[in-house]
Scaffold this active site. Structure first.
Site, PDB file in Angstrom:
ATOM      1  N   LYS A   1       7.383  -3.593  15.656  1.00 55.69           N
ATOM      2  CA  LYS A   1       7.767  -2.359  14.959  1.00 55.69           C
ATOM      3  C   LYS A   1       8.729  -1.535  15.821  1.00 55.69           C
ATOM      4  CE  LYS A   1       6.478  -0.966  11.491  1.00 55.69           C
ATOM      5  NZ  LYS A   1       7.036  -1.148  10.120  1.00 55.69           N
TER       6      LYS A   1
ATOM      7  N   ASN B   1       9.133  -7.408  10.844  1.00 56.47           N
ATOM      8  CA  ASN B   1       9.225  -6.081  11.464  1.00 56.47           C
ATOM      9  C   ASN B   1      10.438  -5.905  12.364  1.00 56.47           C
ATOM     10  OD1 ASN B   1       6.775  -5.577  10.208  1.00 56.47           O
ATOM     11  ND2 ASN B   1       5.564  -5.993  12.044  1.00 56.47           N
TER      12      ASN B   1
ATOM     13  N   TYR C   1       2.237  -6.424  17.051  1.00 62.37           N
ATOM     14  CA  TYR C   1       2.593  -5.563  15.919  1.00 62.37           C
ATOM     15  C   TYR C   1       3.385  -4.347  16.397  1.00 62.37           C
ATOM     16  CZ  TYR C   1       2.094  -1.954  12.368  1.00 62.37           C
ATOM     17  OH  TYR C   1       2.347  -0.944  11.477  1.00 62.37           O
TER      18      TYR C   1
ATOM     19  N   PHE D   1       0.825  -1.213   0.000  1.00 58.54           N
ATOM     20  CA  PHE D   1       0.000   0.000   0.000  1.00 58.54           C
ATOM     21  C   PHE D   1       0.858   1.260   0.000  1.00 58.54           C
ATOM     22  CE2 PHE D   1      -2.857   2.693   2.982  1.00 58.54           C
ATOM     23  CZ  PHE D   1      -3.367   3.422   1.923  1.00 58.54           C
TER      24      PHE D   1
END
Length: 308
Positions: free
Chosen positions: A135, A81, A131, A11
């Protein structure tokens, strides 16, 4: 100028490549797992020595790392990540230590925000999801790498091409499926959380500025809309754009992340000072572009798992 974009089919990566193509004198190198990649690079499984060889041959002036996983189990998230940025930093130190490295982080690294307050880059980090934690691990690796590296902590990206794995894209898909049926009912979880939405095209512009701005930059820069918007308002605004005539019902609790992080808003002053960057699209602009892309698409494509 040679700029390598990792995760170029995703994206945000797709918007970064599109923005770079509009700049004169820039050669875009595409790196990833896709068959369309000029450089076959999978950060989740790459060996440092082999990646260093690829980077030495490509000789990029800058690398923009858009590769990342937003879903999947903890192992997948950690591989992409956390491990991915670590291998990339190690390979760059070996092959091209002077290369500018721009990495897309996430506002999820901060964890819960304080109501009516914008979060600066100096704020403590306390992610509440795997997540956000993975990150954050990637950010720590870059910040301590000794490289010319900057992490862009991105808010909640929205705009044309938003995947169905994120809330705006998922809502757009549901609205497209419902059409203009006045009896249609879309049932969602709790929408009371506040989020800082930012257009993907603005994120791309920030990434390109970070890659091309000379001189040292802060290690971490927030990239967001700078405003906390109720998720409920975003959903209703998108429904209006789509001409939805049915009902939207909130049924039960929302996601774990929404429940634990009810407020999210980034202070984007440092990005304005360092890059001359400010958002150029309003949320209404972003939602209109998202709906136009969704309504005009021949089919909806769900991108799951790790980014290329």
């Amino acid at each position: 100028m040679r700029i390598l974009v990792l995760g170029f089919t995703g994206f945000l990566g797709g918007h970064v490549v599109e923005h770079l193509h509009a700049l004169p004198g820039v050669r875009v190198l595409r790196g990833g797992r896709s068959s369309a990649a000029e450089l076959g690079i999978d950060l989740a499984t790459a060996r440092t020595d082999r990646l260093a060889g690829v980077l030495a041959s490509a000789a990029p002036d800058a690398v923009i790392n858009c590769a990342g996983a937003t879903g999947g189990d903890a192992v997948t998230l950690a591989e992409v990540n956390s491990r991915g940025p670590a291998v990339l930093c190690a390979a760059l130190r070996e092959a091209a230590p002077a290369t500018r490295l721009v990495h897309l982080g996430s506002a999820a690294e901060y964890g819960p925000g304080t109501r009516d307050a914008r979060v600066p880059e100096s704020a403590a980090t306390c992610p509440v999801t795997a997540y956000g934690a993975t990150k954050l691990a990637g950010t720590v690796t870059l910040a301590s790498s000794g490289l010319d590296a900057v992490v862009l902590r991105v808010g909640n990206p929205v705009g044309p091409g938003a995947p169905l794995t994120g809330l705006p894209g998922r809502i757009a898909g549901l609205l497209a499926g419902a059409g203009r049926d006045p009896d249609a009912v879309i049932r969602l979880g709790d929408l009371s959380a506040y989020r800082d939405f930012v257009d993907a095209r603005d994120v791309a512009r920030a990434a390109v500025l970070a890659a091309t701005t000379p001189g040292p930059l802060p290690r971490i820069l927030n990239i967001g809309g700078g405003n906390a918007v109720p998720v409920r308002d975003m959903v209703r605004a998108l429904a209006r754009v789509a001409g939805f005539r049915g009902r939207i019902e909130e049924d039960g609790a929302g996601s774990v992340r929404s429940g634990d992080v009810s407020w999210q808003c980034s202070d984007i002053t440092a990005a304005a000072d360092s890059l001359g960057w400010r958002p150029s699209y309003t949320l209404d602009d972003s939602l209109a572009a998202l709906w136009a892309a969704t309504a005009g698409a021949p089919s909806l494509h769900l991108e799951g798992g790790r980014a290329p």
